[in-house]
Design a protein around this motif. Structure first.
Motif, PDB file in Angstrom:
ATOM      1  N   LEU A  32      30.013 -60.793 -23.883  1.00 40.44           N
ATOM      2  CA  LEU A  32      30.087 -59.334 -23.928  1.00 40.44           C
ATOM      3  C   LEU A  32      31.042 -58.867 -25.023  1.00 40.44           C
ATOM      4  CD1 LEU A  32      29.266 -56.626 -22.727  1.00 40.44           C
ATOM      5  CD2 LEU A  32      31.127 -56.860 -21.061  1.00 40.44           C
ATOM      6  N   ALA A  33      32.127 -59.595 -25.219  1.00 45.31           N
ATOM      7  CA  ALA A  33      33.111 -59.212 -26.233  1.00 45.31           C
ATOM      8  C   ALA A  33      32.629 -59.500 -27.649  1.00 45.31           C
ATOM      9  CB  ALA A  33      34.424 -59.936 -25.980  1.00 45.31           C
ATOM     10  N   GLY A  34      31.663 -60.415 -27.755  1.00 41.67           N
ATOM     11  CA  GLY A  34      31.150 -60.751 -29.076  1.00 41.67           C
ATOM     12  C   GLY A  34      32.079 -61.657 -29.856  1.00 41.67           C
ATOM     13  N   VAL A  35      32.823 -62.513 -29.153  1.00 42.62           N
ATOM     14  CA  VAL A  35      33.713 -63.468 -29.820  1.00 42.62           C
ATOM     15  C   VAL A  35      33.406 -64.864 -29.295  1.00 42.62           C
ATOM     16  CG1 VAL A  35      35.522 -61.725 -30.052  1.00 42.62           C
ATOM     17  CG2 VAL A  35      35.553 -63.276 -28.095  1.00 42.62           C
ATOM     18  N   SER A  36      33.966 -65.862 -29.936  1.00 41.30           N
ATOM     19  CA  SER A  36      33.710 -67.243 -29.527  1.00 41.30           C
ATOM     20  C   SER A  36      34.655 -67.671 -28.410  1.00 41.30           C
ATOM     21  CB  SER A  36      33.897 -68.174 -30.727  1.00 41.30           C
ATOM     22  OG  SER A  36      35.256 -68.186 -31.124  1.00 41.30           O
ATOM     23  N   LYS A  37      34.287 -68.775 -27.751  1.00 38.71           N
ATOM     24  CA  LYS A  37      35.180 -69.322 -26.726  1.00 38.71           C
ATOM     25  C   LYS A  37      36.494 -69.772 -27.348  1.00 38.71           C
ATOM     26  CE  LYS A  37      32.730 -70.956 -22.638  1.00 38.71           C
ATOM     27  NZ  LYS A  37      32.413 -72.139 -21.803  1.00 38.71           N
ATOM     28  N   GLY A  38      36.401 -70.282 -28.581  1.00 40.83           N
ATOM     29  CA  GLY A  38      37.630 -70.687 -29.277  1.00 40.83           C
ATOM     30  C   GLY A  38      38.576 -69.522 -29.452  1.00 40.83           C
ATOM     31  N   ALA A  39      37.999 -68.358 -29.780  1.00 40.26           N
ATOM     32  CA  ALA A  39      38.817 -67.152 -29.938  1.00 40.26           C
ATOM     33  C   ALA A  39      39.456 -66.759 -28.612  1.00 40.26           C
ATOM     34  CB  ALA A  39      37.968 -66.012 -30.478  1.00 40.26           C
ATOM     35  N   PHE A  40      38.719 -66.954 -27.517  1.00 37.39           N
ATOM     36  CA  PHE A  40      39.270 -66.643 -26.189  1.00 37.39           C
ATOM     37  C   PHE A  40      40.517 -67.485 -25.929  1.00 37.39           C
ATOM     38  CE2 PHE A  40      39.915 -67.520 -21.729  1.00 37.39           C
ATOM     39  CZ  PHE A  40      39.745 -66.284 -21.120  1.00 37.39           C
ATOM     40  N   TYR A  41      40.397 -68.810 -26.167  1.00 34.46           N
ATOM     41  CA  TYR A  41      41.507 -69.692 -25.837  1.00 34.46           C
ATOM     42  C   TYR A  41      42.645 -69.616 -26.845  1.00 34.46           C
ATOM     43  CZ  TYR A  41      38.679 -71.540 -22.073  1.00 34.46           C
ATOM     44  OH  TYR A  41      37.942 -71.653 -20.909  1.00 34.46           O
ATOM     45  N   GLN A  42      42.428 -68.929 -27.952  1.00 31.50           N
ATOM     46  CA  GLN A  42      43.539 -68.624 -28.844  1.00 31.50           C
ATOM     47  C   GLN A  42      44.407 -67.508 -28.270  1.00 31.50           C
ATOM     48  OE1 GLN A  42      41.749 -67.689 -32.626  1.00 31.50           O
ATOM     49  NE2 GLN A  42      41.592 -69.831 -33.248  1.00 31.50           N
ATOM     50  N   GLN A  43      43.795 -66.677 -27.431  1.00 35.27           N
ATOM     51  CA  GLN A  43      44.497 -65.527 -26.847  1.00 35.27           C
ATOM     52  C   GLN A  43      44.999 -65.811 -25.436  1.00 35.27           C
ATOM     53  OE1 GLN A  43      45.027 -62.989 -28.826  1.00 35.27           O
ATOM     54  NE2 GLN A  43      43.656 -63.728 -30.440  1.00 35.27           N
ATOM     55  N   PHE A  44      44.220 -66.528 -24.649  1.00 39.15           N
ATOM     56  CA  PHE A  44      44.561 -66.780 -23.244  1.00 39.15           C
ATOM     57  C   PHE A  44      44.295 -68.241 -22.896  1.00 39.15           C
ATOM     58  CE2 PHE A  44      42.980 -62.388 -23.596  1.00 39.15           C
ATOM     59  CZ  PHE A  44      44.106 -61.690 -23.171  1.00 39.15           C
ATOM     60  N   GLN A  45      45.144 -68.804 -22.086  1.00 38.46           N
ATOM     61  CA  GLN A  45      44.961 -70.197 -21.684  1.00 38.46           C
ATOM     62  C   GLN A  45      43.865 -70.347 -20.637  1.00 38.46           C
ATOM     63  OE1 GLN A  45      48.621 -72.069 -20.518  1.00 38.46           O
ATOM     64  NE2 GLN A  45      49.694 -71.491 -22.401  1.00 38.46           N
ATOM     65  N   SER A  46      43.620 -69.285 -19.872  1.00 35.32           N
ATOM     66  CA  SER A  46      42.638 -69.359 -18.798  1.00 35.32           C
ATOM     67  C   SER A  46      42.174 -67.960 -18.407  1.00 35.32           C
ATOM     68  CB  SER A  46      43.262 -70.037 -17.567  1.00 35.32           C
ATOM     69  OG  SER A  46      44.337 -69.233 -17.064  1.00 35.32           O
ATOM     70  N   LYS A  47      41.155 -67.922 -17.573  1.00 33.39           N
ATOM     71  CA  LYS A  47      40.672 -66.640 -17.053  1.00 33.39           C
ATOM     72  C   LYS A  47      41.744 -65.993 -16.173  1.00 33.39           C
ATOM     73  CE  LYS A  47      37.549 -66.511 -13.760  1.00 33.39           C
ATOM     74  NZ  LYS A  47      36.292 -66.552 -12.958  1.00 33.39           N
ATOM     75  N   GLU A  48      42.497 -66.800 -15.449  1.00 34.29           N
ATOM     76  CA  GLU A  48      43.561 -66.259 -14.605  1.00 34.29           C
ATOM     77  C   GLU A  48      44.635 -65.581 -15.451  1.00 34.29           C
ATOM     78  OE1 GLU A  48      46.753 -67.613 -11.158  1.00 34.29           O
ATOM     79  OE2 GLU A  48      45.895 -69.119 -12.495  1.00 34.29           O
ATOM     80  N   GLU A  49      44.981 -66.202 -16.589  1.00 31.40           N
ATOM     81  CA  GLU A  49      45.992 -65.599 -17.456  1.00 31.40           C
ATOM     82  C   GLU A  49      45.510 -64.259 -17.996  1.00 31.40           C
ATOM     83  OE1 GLU A  49      47.583 -66.585 -21.795  1.00 31.40           O
ATOM     84  OE2 GLU A  49      48.321 -68.039 -20.324  1.00 31.40           O
ATOM     85  N   LEU A  50      44.204 -64.179 -18.309  1.00 35.43           N
ATOM     86  CA  LEU A  50      43.624 -62.914 -18.768  1.00 35.43           C
ATOM     87  C   LEU A  50      43.726 -61.860 -17.672  1.00 35.43           C
ATOM     88  CD1 LEU A  50      41.926 -61.015 -20.524  1.00 35.43           C
ATOM     89  CD2 LEU A  50      39.888 -62.270 -19.786  1.00 35.43           C
ATOM     90  N   LEU A  51      43.423 -62.253 -16.438  1.00 31.94           N
ATOM     91  CA  LEU A  51      43.500 -61.317 -15.320  1.00 31.94           C
ATOM     92  C   LEU A  51      44.922 -60.796 -15.133  1.00 31.94           C
ATOM     93  CD1 LEU A  51      42.215 -59.987 -12.777  1.00 31.94           C
ATOM     94  CD2 LEU A  51      42.873 -62.042 -11.521  1.00 31.94           C
ATOM     95  N   VAL A  52      45.894 -61.697 -15.183  1.00 36.25           N
ATOM     96  CA  VAL A  52      47.295 -61.299 -15.020  1.00 36.25           C
ATOM     97  C   VAL A  52      47.710 -60.360 -16.149  1.00 36.25           C
ATOM     98  CG1 VAL A  52      49.682 -62.122 -15.005  1.00 36.25           C
ATOM     99  CG2 VAL A  52      47.918 -63.373 -13.735  1.00 36.25           C
ATOM    100  N   PHE A  53      47.261 -60.660 -17.367  1.00 42.87           N
ATOM    101  CA  PHE A  53      47.573 -59.806 -18.507  1.00 42.87           C
ATOM    102  C   PHE A  53      47.041 -58.397 -18.282  1.00 42.87           C
ATOM    103  CE2 PHE A  53      46.527 -57.807 -22.523  1.00 42.87           C
ATOM    104  CZ  PHE A  53      47.684 -57.973 -23.264  1.00 42.87           C
ATOM    105  N   ILE A  54      45.780 -58.292 -17.861  1.00 47.26           N
ATOM    106  CA  ILE A  54      45.171 -56.983 -17.603  1.00 47.26           C
ATOM    107  C   ILE A  54      45.953 -56.249 -16.520  1.00 47.26           C
ATOM    108  CG2 ILE A  54      43.118 -55.786 -16.734  1.00 47.26           C
ATOM    109  CD1 ILE A  54      41.463 -58.108 -17.924  1.00 47.26           C
TER     110      ILE A  54
END
Length: 298
Positions: A32-54
């Motif tokens: 949905l974001a239109g980015v790669s998985k590599g780009a995701f893990y450059q920003q967040f270590q996990s989905k949980e970390e993304l949730l906590v950030f939000i």
């Protein structure tokens, strides 16, 4: 916040709200974001970390910063500050309805990091209301002992209205609700005063000193973790590269000193003064520094 991080955050908020946290995968988010998985893990270590950030940055940080600005506004009376605080929380809930619905429906009770944050912030809001109530009624010796009870009742009532809005589509008007709740607060105060010096005198149930986090149940935020958080915060909010580099270097020096046994409090205090000088008139940055360094034990 950089562009890719913002895209990931917005995609996750949308998917977590429409589905739920557990059924949304990292692949769903990056698609949905239109980015790669590599780009995701450059920003967040996990989905949980993304949730906590939000949760922290798109909800609680907004509330904390807005309430701080209300507290500092000398043009407002204590009652107006309480009303403004209610309105701010209402508005942020209205803006994050789907995301909060997802949180309440399960994540808050299955993700330990989130439940800990919710507990800390809830107690923090109650204390904020208590402080404003004491500003308003503190000169009345009959009311001050009840400030914690009054703040808890006010915060609890507000929480119930939020619940009805999220799950029953109850329409919340922040201004109308703040006026209604301030009137109920005044009713409670009048009731306490009326019962004083009678056989039915009201006895306080809670005291501010007693409403603290139990470290055996919810870990109390440490100075070290707070330094890490403010380093992340300034990377997202400080545009001036020289100022950013200086602040990060100073905070790293604080973190390095904290690792020493024993640490030198003079060095830490000196770095704090220097950081405040870099912040200058940036009230939000000064607030972040004050909050972080207030956790430092003398």
């Amino acid at each position: 916040m950089n562009n890719k991080k913002e895209l990931l955050v917005q995609a996750a908020i949308k998917l977590f709200g429409e589905r739920d946290y557990h059924s949304t995968s990292v692949q769903d988010i990056v698609s949905l974001a239109g980015v790669s998985k590599g780009a995701f893990y450059q920003q967040f270590q996990s989905k949980e970390e993304l949730l906590v950030f939000i949760f922290n940055h798109n909800y609680y940080e907004k509330v904390r910063n807005e309430l701080h600005m209300v507290t500092q506004n000398q043009l407002l009376s204590p009652t107006e500050r309480i009303m403004k605080g209610i309105e701010i929380q209402c508005q942020i809930v209205l803006e994050n309805k789907d995301f909060l619905a997802m949180m309440i429906k399960g994540v808050a009770f299955t993700e330990k990091t989130i439940s800990e944050a919710m507990t800390r912030e809830t107690i923090s809001y109650v204390h904020w209301f208590r402080e404003r109530i004491e500003e308003q009624y503190g000169s009345d010796s009959d009311i001050k002992p009840h400030s914690m009870d009054l703040a808890s009742i006010l915060a609890g009532s507000l929480k119930e209205f939020f619940f009805y809005h999220i799950f029953c589509d109850y329409a919340v008007n922040p201004v109308v609700l703040s006026q209604y709740l301030i009137e109920r607060l005044e009713d409670l105060v009048e009731g306490i005063i009326r019962r004083q010096n009678t056989a039915r005198q009201t006895t306080p149930m809670l005291r501010a000193s007693e409403l603290r986090l139990n470290p055996d149940v919810v870990p109390v935020k440490t100075f070290a973790s707070s330094v890490e958080e403010i380093m992340e915060w300034i990377q997202q909010h400080i545009a001036d590269p020289h100022k950013l580099e200086e602040m990060l270097r100073s905070l790293q020096a604080v973190a390095d000193e904290m690792d020493k046994q024993p640490c030198n409090p003079t060095i830490i205090q000196g770095m704090y003064v220097y950081l405040l000088s870099l912040a200058k008139d940036d009230k939000s940055l000064i607030y972040q520094l004050e909050q972080a360094f207030s956790l430092r034990k003398p």
